[in-house]
Write a protein that holds these residues in place. Structure first.
Motif, mmCIF file in Angstrom:
data_model
loop_
_atom_site.group_PDB
_atom_site.id
_atom_site.type_symbol
_atom_site.label_atom_id
_atom_site.label_comp_id
_atom_site.label_asym_id
_atom_site.label_seq_id
_atom_site.Cartn_x
_atom_site.Cartn_y
_atom_site.Cartn_z
ATOM 1 N N SER A 1 8.727 2.453 -4.895
ATOM 2 C CA SER A 1 8.085 1.158 -4.659
ATOM 3 C C SER A 1 6.630 1.332 -4.207
ATOM 4 C CB SER A 1 8.873 0.363 -3.620
ATOM 5 O OG SER A 1 8.299 -0.907 -3.441
ATOM 6 N N ILE B 1 10.699 -10.188 0.040
ATOM 7 C CA ILE B 1 10.069 -11.500 0.203
ATOM 8 C C ILE B 1 10.721 -12.544 -0.701
ATOM 9 C CG2 ILE B 1 7.903 -12.783 -0.093
ATOM 10 C CD1 ILE B 1 6.440 -10.163 0.602
ATOM 11 N N LYS B 2 10.994 -12.181 -1.953
ATOM 12 C CA LYS B 2 11.510 -13.136 -2.928
ATOM 13 C C LYS B 2 12.993 -13.441 -2.719
ATOM 14 C CE LYS B 2 11.718 -13.866 -7.944
ATOM 15 N NZ LYS B 2 11.428 -13.266 -9.271
ATOM 16 N N ASN C 1 10.274 -2.095 -6.295
ATOM 17 C CA ASN C 1 9.807 -3.421 -5.869
ATOM 18 C C ASN C 1 10.454 -3.828 -4.543
ATOM 19 O OD1 ASN C 1 8.315 -3.692 -8.344
ATOM 20 N ND2 ASN C 1 10.243 -4.267 -9.356
ATOM 21 N N THR D 1 5.392 -2.207 3.000
ATOM 22 C CA THR D 1 6.632 -2.279 3.779
ATOM 23 C C THR D 1 7.344 -0.937 3.804
ATOM 24 O OG1 THR D 1 6.886 -4.607 3.111
ATOM 25 C CG2 THR D 1 8.813 -3.508 4.065
ATOM 26 N N TYR E 1 14.775 -11.900 6.594
ATOM 27 C CA TYR E 1 14.811 -10.880 5.559
ATOM 28 C C TYR E 1 15.960 -9.921 5.857
ATOM 29 C CZ TYR E 1 10.065 -12.420 4.434
ATOM 30 O OH TYR E 1 8.968 -13.166 4.089
ATOM 31 N N SER F 1 9.271 -4.341 -1.412
ATOM 32 C CA SER F 1 8.633 -5.422 -0.663
ATOM 33 C C SER F 1 8.754 -6.753 -1.385
ATOM 34 C CB SER F 1 7.160 -5.082 -0.435
ATOM 35 O OG SER F 1 6.539 -6.070 0.346
ATOM 36 N N LYS F 2 8.618 -6.711 -2.713
ATOM 37 C CA LYS F 2 8.707 -7.939 -3.503
ATOM 38 C C LYS F 2 10.111 -8.544 -3.393
ATOM 39 C CE LYS F 2 6.646 -7.799 -7.449
ATOM 40 N NZ LYS F 2 6.350 -7.499 -8.874
ATOM 41 N N ASN F 3 11.146 -7.679 -3.492
ATOM 42 C CA ASN F 3 12.520 -8.174 -3.373
ATOM 43 C C ASN F 3 12.802 -8.706 -1.970
ATOM 44 O OD1 ASN F 3 13.010 -7.380 -5.991
ATOM 45 N ND2 ASN F 3 13.905 -5.403 -5.417
ATOM 46 N N ASP G 1 4.865 0.468 -1.477
ATOM 47 C CA ASP G 1 4.171 -0.694 -0.964
ATOM 48 C C ASP G 1 4.023 -0.570 0.552
ATOM 49 O OD1 ASP G 1 7.230 -2.116 -1.868
ATOM 50 O OD2 ASP G 1 6.698 -1.647 0.204
#
Length: 368
Positions: free
Chosen positions: A55, A109-110, A103, A59, A154, A105-107, A57
């Motif tokens: 990932s 948040i989303k 992904n 996070t 989260y 961090s994206k997962n 990122d």
């Protein structure tokens, strides 16, 4: 040659008519294997781990930094591909791999959740379980801080997979250790006592002036214990397979050859002890205090070496049992070949040559 063979037969007769020796040789190995089935939990410090972070990122970097900052873990390497995880474990460099999903961090948040896979080397089930608990504790603490000002919490969901010992059976940990202790006990202590007995009774000088050469006398003393130690090793392996249901993943031939090498190393150490001991009692005390305790405490059998103070970690490198336990776990549980344990094998071989050379020198001094 007939005299030499006769001398070896005489040594076998001496062993088999001594009931105490027979109990030590055959009774104790079976008793220890069958009764040593309890799990021992320990704290961990500075355990080497690897990270697979696809990932990359902010996070994941923050989580990695928190893990690295703790006193429990030391990040040994970064893995680039999931296919490389198996080879990392086979080399024995790390005890766990943390695999961040793509992904991350994206997962988080989303979808309000993301996954970290905790893959541990379960050849030592207690250490594997402790590593998992410590990583989970760090993640939960981070998650609480993350959710402090967030209305929708989260979730970071760890996924744990134990390799080599998925059921966390403690037998996988203690069988290599008990096998090492038994072979060391039979080979080193019994050999040192046997040779010292001849010195104490005054019969060693008679043997040395007999038609047999001095090296033939020593070899004749040692051969019975090589034979009996090999039998012990076979009995331990058979009990492990058929009674304790422990699988042997690697080559039985390689396991046998490595066991014989360790037996010879222990015998050489026993001969060395006999050169500095004047009585059987002295030889036994040196064997118990100088060999058994270091084998139990400094070989990695019970306590993780990486959690010990640095002076003890350095001292553990001169303990033959440490290297043999690494070899046993690699062959029996990981199923690896000689290409992964050649370094440990060479260390044992070097120790054997050193002990034999030192013993020969000591005997020469005594005979002069």
């Amino acid at each position: 040659m007939k005299r030499f063979i006769g001398f070896i037969k005489k040594e076998f007769y001496h062993i088999f008519r001594d009931r105490r020796s027979l109990f030590i040789l055959f009774g104790m190995p079976i008793a220890q294997i069958l009764l040593f089935g309890f799990a021992i939990t320990n704290e961990i410090n500075n355990v080497d781990i690897a990270i697979l972070n696809t990932s990359k990122d902010t996070t994941t970097e923050e989580i990695i930094n928190r893990i690295a900052a703790s006193k429990y873990f030391s990040i040994k390497q970064m893995v680039t591909r999931e296919a490389d995880i198996a080879s990392v474990f086979e080399k024995g460099n790390v005890k766990a791999v943390l695999n961040f999903e793509r992904n991350f961090s994206k997962n988080l948040i989303k979808e309000n959740k993301a996954t970290i896979q905790i893959i541990t080397d379960a050849t030592d089930p207690n250490t594997a379980n402790t590593i998992t608990n410590y990583v989970n504790a760090i993640l939960q603490h981070y998650q609480k801080e993350l959710n402090k000002d967030v209305h929708v919490a989260y979730q970071i969901i760890p996924q744990t997979r134990m390799v080599y010992n998925p059921e966390l059976k403690s037998v996988y940990m203690f069988v290599p250790g008990v096998m090492t202790i038994i072979l060391m006990l039979v080979s080193a202590m019994m050999t040192s006592i046997s040779i010292t007995r001849e010195k104490e009774l005054g019969t060693m000088e008679i043997l040395l002036v007999s038609p047999l050469k001095p090296f033939q006398v020593i070899i004749g003393k040692v051969i019975p214990y090589i034979f009996l130690s090999i039998i012990n090793a076979i009995v331990i392996v058979m009990l492990s397979i058929f009674i304790l249901n422990m699988p042997i993943q690697g080559s039985l031939l390689l396991l046998g050859l490595e066991s014989v090498l360790f037996i010879i190393t222990s015998l050489a150490l026993g001969i060395l002890i006999s050169t500095i001991s004047a009585t059987q009692q002295t030889a036994m005390m040196i064997s118990l205090m100088g060999l058994m305790l270091p084998v139990i405490l400094l070989s990695g059998f019970i306590f993780p070496i990486s959690s010990m103070p640095m002076p003890l970690q350095i001292l553990s490198n001169i303990i033959p049992a440490k290297w043999f336990i690494i070899i046993l776990k690699a062959i029996m549980l990981k199923g690896v070949g000689l290409e992964f344990i050649w370094k440990e094998t060479l260390i044992l071989l070097g120790m054997t040559v050193f002990f034999i050379a030192l013993s020969v020198k000591k005997y020469k001094i005594r005979l002069e």
